[in-house]
Design an enzyme around this catalytic site. Structure first.
Site, PDB file in Angstrom:
ATOM      1  N   ASP A   1      -0.758  23.653  35.635  1.00  0.00           N
ATOM      2  CA  ASP A   1       1.258  23.049  36.624  1.00  0.00           C
ATOM      3  C   ASP A   1       0.769  23.516  37.658  1.00  0.00           C
ATOM      4  O   ASP A   1       0.979  25.282  38.339  1.00  0.00           O
ATOM      5  CB  ASP A   1       2.109  22.535  36.465  1.00  0.00           C
ATOM      6  CG  ASP A   1       2.402  21.752  35.310  1.00  0.00           C
ATOM      7  OD1 ASP A   1       1.135  20.727  35.653  1.00  0.00           O
ATOM      8  OD2 ASP A   1       2.762  22.167  34.539  1.00  0.00           O
TER       9      ASP A   1
ATOM     10  N   PRO B   1      25.648  24.029  43.625  1.00  0.00           N
ATOM     11  CA  PRO B   1      25.065  24.561  44.665  1.00  0.00           C
ATOM     12  C   PRO B   1      24.596  25.975  44.978  1.00  0.00           C
ATOM     13  O   PRO B   1      23.932  27.062  45.411  1.00  0.00           O
ATOM     14  CB  PRO B   1      25.226  24.097  46.494  1.00  0.00           C
ATOM     15  CG  PRO B   1      25.821  22.969  45.889  1.00  0.00           C
ATOM     16  CD  PRO B   1      26.145  22.768  44.099  1.00  0.00           C
TER      17      PRO B   1
HETATM   18  N1  ADE Z   1      24.903  19.612  42.706  1.00  0.00           N
HETATM   19  C1  ADE Z   1      25.063  19.762  44.429  1.00  0.00           C
HETATM   20  N2  ADE Z   1      24.208  20.030  44.608  1.00  0.00           N
HETATM   21  C2  ADE Z   1      23.433  20.743  43.799  1.00  0.00           C
HETATM   22  C3  ADE Z   1      22.003  21.403  43.592  1.00  0.00           C
HETATM   23  N3  ADE Z   1      21.494  21.540  44.562  1.00  0.00           N
HETATM   24  N4  ADE Z   1      21.704  21.830  42.814  1.00  0.00           N
HETATM   25  C4  ADE Z   1      22.672  21.560  40.979  1.00  0.00           C
HETATM   26  N5  ADE Z   1      23.539  21.193  41.189  1.00  0.00           N
HETATM   27  C5  ADE Z   1      24.179  21.149  42.460  1.00  0.00           C
END
Ligand code: ADE
Length: 240
Positions: free
Chosen positions: A173, A93
């Site tokens: 797309d 994240p």
């Molecule tokens: N692992 C946990 N959350 C994630 C996210 N939002 N994007 C990529 N990998 C992750």
């Protein structure tokens, strides 16, 4: 057909990928030999008899952290099996947010190695040591990188030349030209009092193309004005 892309997925849960690699566009690309996808389990590279891959964080705190040893060993084993240098992708994240522009860039690479985290994430020395491109699929936290890997692989594979039956369809797309896609209709012409716009039944290709451009623009300005301002990679604009 020669294989134009190889993808290795490093994960603690290879079994969740099996149906995904068999279905739909990705499945067809794999079966036709356009893309080759393999999964490797970090646990197969554990260093102890309990097959441990994670441990408690130094300094205390909740959860478990993926350990360096199994991750580095898994990565090096995968890369030793093939010539060339892959692009390493760490799903987290905390990474740059995935956009269609990034997807387009990844689709041109011959070899991707995708690392899925779990638990409280990776030991920081993994991030520092492997020099991966860190990617997030959005501002929310998943329990692991697996759903993120599936989203990324799906978006990438459909751009590999030949993966879509109709080569034109990726060009239309959403996001392909910094715009959302125009509305689509199919049979029947009339459904519960809602009818297909006359122009789509006119057979006049110039008028249809003009209508689609206009609808795409209208929809983009209504829903995602940030895309027109070149801010697509940052996600929806904040309310004023
Ligand atoms: N692992 C946990 N959350 C994630 C996210 N939002 N994007 C990529 N990998 C992750």
């Amino acid at each position: 057909m020669p294989c134009s892309m190889r993808i290795d997925v490093l994960t603690l849960f290879p079994e969740v990928f099996e149906p995904f690699f068999e279905a739909s566009i990705v499945g067809r690309a794999v079966r036709s030999g356009l893309v080759s996808i393999r999964c490797v389990n970090f646990r197969d590279f554990a260093h102890d008899k309990h097959r441990s891959v994670d441990d408690r964080p130094f300094g205390g705190g909740p959860g478990m952290v993926l350990m360096c040893g199994p991750v580095f060993d898994a990565l090096e084993s995968v890369e030793a099996k093939c010539d060339g240098t892959p692009l390493r992708i760490l799903l987290t994240p905390q990474g740059e947010r995935l956009t269609q522009a990034t997807v387009g860039d990844l689709a041109r690479r011959p070899w991707l190695v995708v690392l899925c985290g779990h638990y409280e994430g990776f030991d920081e020395r993994i991030r520092l040591g492997i020099g991966a491109r860190e990617i997030s699929i959005g501002d929310y936290v998943l329990s692991g990188g697996e759903p993120a890997a599936m989203a990324l692989i799906d978006a990438v594979v459909r751009l590999v030349p030949g993966a879509l039956g109709d080569e034109g369809s990726a060009a239309d797309d959403s996001f392909a030209a910094g715009m959302l896609e125009y509305p689509q209709y199919t049979r029947p012409r009339e459904f519960r009092g809602m009818s297909v716009p006359d122009v789509l039944l006119s057979g006049d290709h110039d008028r249809i193309a003009a209508w689609r451009r206009e609808e795409a623009m209208k929809r983009t300005l209504e829903r995602r004005p940030d895309l027109r301002r070149g801010g697509g990679s940052k996600g929806p604009a904040e309310p004023a």
